[in-house]
Every structure is written in structure tokens, then in C-alpha cells.
Design a protein around this motif. Structure first.
Motif, PDB file in Angstrom:
ATOM      1  N   PRO B 140       0.838  -1.203   0.000  1.00  0.00           N
ATOM      2  CA  PRO B 140       0.000   0.000   0.000  1.00  0.00           C
ATOM      3  C   PRO B 140       0.874   1.255   0.000  1.00  0.00           C
ATOM      4  CG  PRO B 140       0.001  -1.047   2.166  1.00  0.00           C
ATOM      5  CD  PRO B 140       0.750  -1.961   1.248  1.00  0.00           C
ATOM      6  N   VAL B 141       0.468   2.244  -0.771  1.00  0.00           N
ATOM      7  CA  VAL B 141       1.257   3.479  -0.827  1.00  0.00           C
ATOM      8  C   VAL B 141       0.342   4.669  -0.589  1.00  0.00           C
ATOM      9  CG1 VAL B 141       3.132   2.746  -2.335  1.00  0.00           C
ATOM     10  CG2 VAL B 141       0.950   3.399  -3.336  1.00  0.00           C
ATOM     11  N   ASP B 142       0.940   5.738  -0.097  1.00  0.00           N
ATOM     12  CA  ASP B 142       0.189   6.953   0.149  1.00  0.00           C
ATOM     13  C   ASP B 142       0.213   7.808  -1.129  1.00  0.00           C
ATOM     14  OD1 ASP B 142      -1.059   9.061   1.688  1.00  0.00           O
ATOM     15  OD2 ASP B 142       0.872  10.061   1.505  1.00  0.00           O
ATOM     16  N   ALA B 143      -0.976   8.183  -1.617  1.00  0.00           N
ATOM     17  CA  ALA B 143      -1.064   8.897  -2.900  1.00  0.00           C
ATOM     18  C   ALA B 143      -0.303  10.223  -2.864  1.00  0.00           C
ATOM     19  CB  ALA B 143      -2.528   9.125  -3.261  1.00  0.00           C
ATOM     20  N   GLU B 144      -0.383  10.928  -1.740  1.00  0.00           N
ATOM     21  CA  GLU B 144       0.312  12.216  -1.648  1.00  0.00           C
ATOM     22  C   GLU B 144       1.822  12.032  -1.739  1.00  0.00           C
ATOM     23  OE1 GLU B 144      -0.748  15.383  -1.644  1.00  0.00           O
ATOM     24  OE2 GLU B 144      -2.681  14.485  -2.115  1.00  0.00           O
ATOM     25  N   THR B 145       2.306  10.951  -1.125  1.00  0.00           N
ATOM     26  CA  THR B 145       3.750  10.678  -1.195  1.00  0.00           C
ATOM     27  C   THR B 145       4.169  10.401  -2.637  1.00  0.00           C
ATOM     28  OG1 THR B 145       3.538   9.661   0.981  1.00  0.00           O
ATOM     29  CG2 THR B 145       5.590   9.255  -0.201  1.00  0.00           C
ATOM     30  N   VAL B 146       3.344   9.622  -3.330  1.00  0.00           N
ATOM     31  CA  VAL B 146       3.641   9.333  -4.736  1.00  0.00           C
ATOM     32  C   VAL B 146       3.676  10.631  -5.539  1.00  0.00           C
ATOM     33  CG1 VAL B 146       2.811   8.169  -6.816  1.00  0.00           C
ATOM     34  CG2 VAL B 146       2.675   7.005  -4.623  1.00  0.00           C
ATOM     35  N   ASP B 168      -4.986  -0.605  -7.328  1.00  0.00           N
ATOM     36  CA  ASP B 168      -6.393  -0.205  -7.173  1.00  0.00           C
ATOM     37  C   ASP B 168      -6.569   0.849  -6.088  1.00  0.00           C
ATOM     38  OD1 ASP B 168      -7.331  -1.861  -9.177  1.00  0.00           O
ATOM     39  OD2 ASP B 168      -7.425  -3.594  -7.831  1.00  0.00           O
ATOM     40  N   HIS B 169      -5.665   1.782  -6.035  1.00  0.00           N
ATOM     41  CA  HIS B 169      -5.731   2.843  -5.030  1.00  0.00           C
ATOM     42  C   HIS B 169      -6.959   3.715  -5.290  1.00  0.00           C
ATOM     43  CE1 HIS B 169      -4.503   6.159  -2.481  1.00  0.00           C
ATOM     44  NE2 HIS B 169      -3.509   5.411  -2.025  1.00  0.00           N
ATOM     45  N   SER B 170      -7.607   4.145  -4.196  1.00  0.00           N
ATOM     46  CA  SER B 170      -8.832   4.946  -4.377  1.00  0.00           C
ATOM     47  C   SER B 170      -8.531   6.283  -5.055  1.00  0.00           C
ATOM     48  CB  SER B 170      -9.503   5.175  -3.018  1.00  0.00           C
ATOM     49  OG  SER B 170      -8.595   5.844  -2.161  1.00  0.00           O
ATOM     50  N   GLU B 171      -7.296   6.754  -4.953  1.00  0.00           N
ATOM     51  CA  GLU B 171      -6.927   8.034  -5.578  1.00  0.00           C
ATOM     52  C   GLU B 171      -6.210   7.841  -6.906  1.00  0.00           C
ATOM     53  OE1 GLU B 171      -7.405  11.306  -4.101  1.00  0.00           O
ATOM     54  OE2 GLU B 171      -8.858  10.004  -3.115  1.00  0.00           O
ATOM     55  N   ALA B 172      -6.308   6.643  -7.450  1.00  0.00           N
ATOM     56  CA  ALA B 172      -5.525   6.342  -8.660  1.00  0.00           C
ATOM     57  C   ALA B 172      -5.857   7.304  -9.797  1.00  0.00           C
ATOM     58  CB  ALA B 172      -5.768   4.902  -9.092  1.00  0.00           C
TER      59      ALA B 172
END
Lengths: 128, 372
Positions: B140-146, B168-172
Motif C-alpha cells: 500500500p502506498v500513500d497517494a500524496e507521497t507518490v 487499485d488505489h482509491s486516488e488512482a
């Protein structure tokens, strides 16, 4: 490790050694497994075993020297291999490869990445 | 009269040079031979080591309990390097139970922590490696970090967006699109494919993004978005395609061609048909279009739509288009629509004749199914 209960042979043709070895490991309890590193090697093996061909050919589409489609065409043009089931390994998202393989006479197909358990189930079904 | 003899080296000096050069050659030969032997032996050892570790790994992978911890504890540093490489290769194409077990092994090997470290690196190559590992491990990754760590280069932007999509990240979609469609350099191949993966089933959000941001994009990025949009499932009638239609008026012929291509699946919309095959004040007119590339694209589009108006344009193009390849394209489009035989008959017949048209029709007929 379980020895195969039959004297059948399964031929696995894929240019990726890791894939060949994992499939060999997974199938070795089903039959004797022979591998080929490209389409040309695969066809040469089949030519030298026309009298006693493998029961199943697991065939990658993208291979050097001779690709899977070319091998499949030759196989289906040769009566010696009429009884041999061919399971083609295609790239996920390449529905054109799937259609082409089935039209050329593949018995079944599997998208990469795949589950070895599913491949085993499909091979069992293809052998009938 | 004085005679000068040529200066010649003495016999001793020649012998000495011969001995030195010969000795050097012998040493070089021995060194090369020894090094080749040593490298070949090393290769054999590496291959044998890889075979052994693979065999052990597969036995455990398909066994009742892999017990990775005790296995990894017994491996030396070289073995662990080999196993890391095996895990990397196999995670790429194995799925199902095996993948989950391989991910457990990766965790025991410390690969998830290593992936996090690489992803936090300042060096772009290491960040890309980290992103690849994170995707393989399904971490799992944090979208803001990406977003923070991947903005700087098209490769990292594409890899970051792909990681979000694959997990399948919710913020993809919002974060992935922000990364991919940031103004600047065009998308990488992975970027184009990732944009497609994000929107292939529903491109409505992509349309909203394009409507809002199109003016900020350069030509290449706009073309890429049009290409991706054209490949996605068609959007519903409530979604405006003004941003695509605006591309028909673009100064660049590549953009005009890409816009036409993107409209291939929208022949069912009257507004789109009017814009492309309408008689009056239409944004696009093949008669006024100067670039053969764009006209050829239009003819393919007409052939796909195969409406009466579109077929009339094609029949006209077979006679009137000044570019030979465009005429062939028009004739092929008619042939695909099964209407080639109607060229030159009835209302479509030219009144003043046009040279070479019979030849074009005959050529297209003769090559049908060969190079069409």
C-alpha cells in the motif's frame, strides 16, 4: 516429489527460463516434461518425435527464431500432431493474440501472468 | 669520399626485444586463458547456485508450509542475492496463491523495506526501482507521497501513476491523471498505457480533465490524450466532446488527424457527424483540408461510419482528391463498406472525368485482402 503416473510427455516452449522451470516443476507429477527455449527448438523436438508426440504442448506466443503462431500453424498442418493439445500462453491485454491462437487451432490459452494451478487445471482439461 | 653505413641495431638488442615481446605475449595469452577459465567456472557456479536455489524455492513454494524464515536464515549473502533475483522474476508473471507466498518470501528477505528505501531516494533510477518493487509486492502506498516524489520526470510520473492503478488505489485516477497530464514533456509509453488503463472503461473524467486543461498542453501531449481517448470505451451522450472537435480546427495537421481518429467511435452522435461530414460551416471539410495525412484519416473515418453522406464524400474523394495515396485510402474505405463498385455510377459519376481513377479502383480491387 511425485513421479508421473503416465508415460505421457508435455512439451513446454518458452524463451524465459524461469517460466519453463516453474511450469516444469508444476507439471512433473503429471507427465514427463520436456522444455524448449524457442520455437525452432520446439519444432525440431516435435519433428524428431513424430511417432510418439507429446500429449500437450504449452506454447508461448512471443519467442525468438520461430514464434508460437508459426509453430502452431505447422503443428496444425501436420496430421502427426492431430491428437496433441496445444495451450498457448498469451500476454494479458492482447486479445488479438488470443483470437489468432484459437483461430489457428489452439486448444486453450492462458494470459500471462497466470496461476500455475490454473494452468495445470487447463492442461488436465485439454488432455481430456 | 666518406661512406656512411646505415645504423642497424646490434644482434644482442634484437634478441632482447624479441625475448621481451615474446614473454609479454606469453603472459598475456596465459592471463587471457586463465581469466576466461575463471569466468567460465564462475558462470557455471552461478548457474548451479541459481538452479539449486530455484529448486529449493519451488519445492517450498508448492509445499504445505514454505517456512521461508528458516530457509532464508540458512542462506549466505550470495544465495540471498540469487533468491532476490528469482523472486523479482517470478513475481512478474505468477499470480494466485503462488504470488502471495512469494510476497511473504520477499518480506522475509527484507525486500519491502528495501523498496521503501529505494522509493525515498533522491536518485531517479533508485526511485524507479523502488516503484517497481512496490508494485510487484503490492505494497500500500500513500497517494500524496507518490505525488510528491514522482513529479520530476515523465518516467517517474508514469511509474507512480501505474503503481496507484495497479494497486487499485482509491486516488488512482485523480492523482494518476495529475501526474500523467502535467504540462511538460510528452508521456512515456508506460504513461500512455497507464492513462489508458485508468480510463479504458469510462473516459468521462478524462474528458472533464481535457476540457479544463487542454490549453496548457503542448501538441504532443494533446495528441497522446486524443489517441488514448479514441481507444477507450465511448462516453455517453451527456459528455461533451467539444475539446475533441476543437482539435479539428488546430493549426497542426497531426492534431487534426488525431482528433478525427479519436472520433471514430462517435458516428452515432449527430453533432459529431455534422462537424465532420456536414455541408455548411462544419469545423472540418475534407475539400478545404490541405494535408493529405488528415484527408486520409478522414477517409478511414468515413468508411467506418459508412453513412450515406460519408460514402458520398468517399466516392467524391476517389475522383477528386489530388493525392494518390488519399484516393487509394478513400477507395479502400469504400471497399471495406462494400460500396467500391458504386464509384462512378449514378449521381456519383463525375461530369468532367478524372484521370487515373479507374487505375486506383482496379488497384484497390486487385490488392483487396493483400495489403489493405
Amino acid at each position: 516429489m511425485t513421479a508421473p503416473e503416465t508415460d505421457e510427455t508435455i512439451l513446454v516452449a518458452d524463451d524465459d527460463e524461469e517460466i519453463r522451470e516453474v511450469i516444469r516443476f508444476k507439471l512433473q507429477s503429471e507427465a514427463s516434461v520436456v522444455t524448449a527455449a524457442d520455437g525452432h527448438e520446439c519444432w525440431e523436438y516435435l519433428q524428431s518425435h513424430r511417432e510418439d508426440p507429446p500429449s500437450v504442448l504449452v506454447l508461448d506466443v512471443m519467442m525468438p527464431r520461430m514464434n508460437g503462431r508459426q509453430v502452431l500453424e505447422r503443428v496444425r498442418d501436420d496430421e502427426a500432431f492431430d491428437a496433441m493439445a496445444v495451450v498457448v500462453l498469451t500476454s494479458i491485454g492482447r486479445s488479438d493474440q488470443v483470437v489468432e491462437a484459437l483461430e489457428t487451432g489452439a486448444t486453450d490459452y492462458m494470459n500471462k501472468p497466470f496461476s500455475p494451478d490454473e494452468l495445470l487445471a487447463r492442461i488436465r482439461r485439454a488432455r481430456g | 669520399m666518406t661512406q656512411y653505413d646505415p645504423v642497424t641495431p646490434s644482434g644482442d638488442a634484437l634478441a632482447l626485444v624479441t625475448i621481451v615481446v615474446g614473454s609479454l605475449l606469453v603472459v598475456l595469452f596465459a592471463f587471457t586463458l586463465g581469466r576466461s577459465y575463471w569466468l567460465a567456472r564462475d558462470d557455471r557456479r552461478c548457474a548451479a547456485r541459481r538452479d539449486d536455489r530455484r529448486s529449493e524455492l519451488l519445492t517450498r513454494l508448492y509445499g504445505p508450509d514454505p517456512d521461508w524464515t528458516s530457509w532464508v536464515d540458512g542462506l549466505d549473502a550470495a544465495d540471498r542475492t540469487v533468491v532476490r533475483s528469482l523472486v523479482y522474476t517470478q513475481l512478474r508473471w505468477v499470480r494466485g496463491t503462488e504470488r502471495e507466498r512469494l510476497r511473504d518470501l520477499a518480506s522475509v528477505l527484507g525486500l519491502d523495506a528495501r523498496a521503501e528505501r529505494l522509493f525515498a531516494s533522491e536518485r531517479r533510477y533508485e526511485r524507479l526501482q523502488g516503484l517497481t518493487w512496490l508494485a510487484l509486492l503490492g505494497r500500500p502506498v500513500d497517494a500524496e507521497t507518490v505525488l510528491d516524489r514522482c513529479r520530476d520526470h515523465p518516467d517517474t510520473r508514469a511509474a507512480g501513476a501505474r503503481l496507484l492503478a495497479d494497486t487499485d488505489h482509491s486516488e488512482a485516477r485523480p492523482v494518476g491523471t495529475e501526474l500523467l497530464l502535467a504540462p511538460g514533456r510528452p508521456l512515456s509509453v508506460l504513461g500512455v498505457d497507464t492513462l489508458y488503463q485508468l480510463y479504458k472503461h469510462d473516459a468521462a473524467e478524462l474528458v472533464a480533465w481535457a476540457t479544463r486543461e487542454r490549453e496548457r498542453w503542448d501538441e504532443s501531449l494533446f495528441i497522446q490524450v486524443l489517441d488514448v481517448f479514441g481507444e477507450c470505451s465511448t462516453v455517453g451522450p451527456g459528455v461533451s466532446l467539444e475539446w475533441v472537435l476543437a482539435g479539428l480546427d488546430a493549426a497542426s495537421p497531426r492534431v487534426r488527424a488525431a482528433a478525427l481518429e479519436a472520433l471514430t467511435g462517435y458516428g452515432w452522435r449527430e453533432s459529431v457527424r455534422t462537424a465532420v461530414v456536414g455541408e455548411r460551416e462544419a469545423p472540418f471539410s475534407h475539400r478545404e483540408e490541405r494535408e493529405p495525412l488528415v484527408r486520409r484519416t478522414a477517409y478511414r473515418l468515413y468508411g467506418e461510419w459508412a453513412t450515406p453522406d460519408a460514402l458520398d464524400r468517399l466516392a467524391e474523394a476517389v475522383w477528386r482528391d489530388p493525392d494518390d495515396r488519399a484516393r487509394v485510402e478513400a477507395a479502400r474505405a469504400l471497399q471495406r463498406a462494400d460500396c467500391l463498385s458504386t464509384v462512378g455510377t449514378g449521381e456519383r459519376a463525375p461530369t468532367d472525368g478524372a484521370s487515373g481513377t479507374d487505375h486506383v479502383v482496379a488497384w484497390v480491387d486487385a490488392t483487396a485482402g493483400v495489403d489493405g
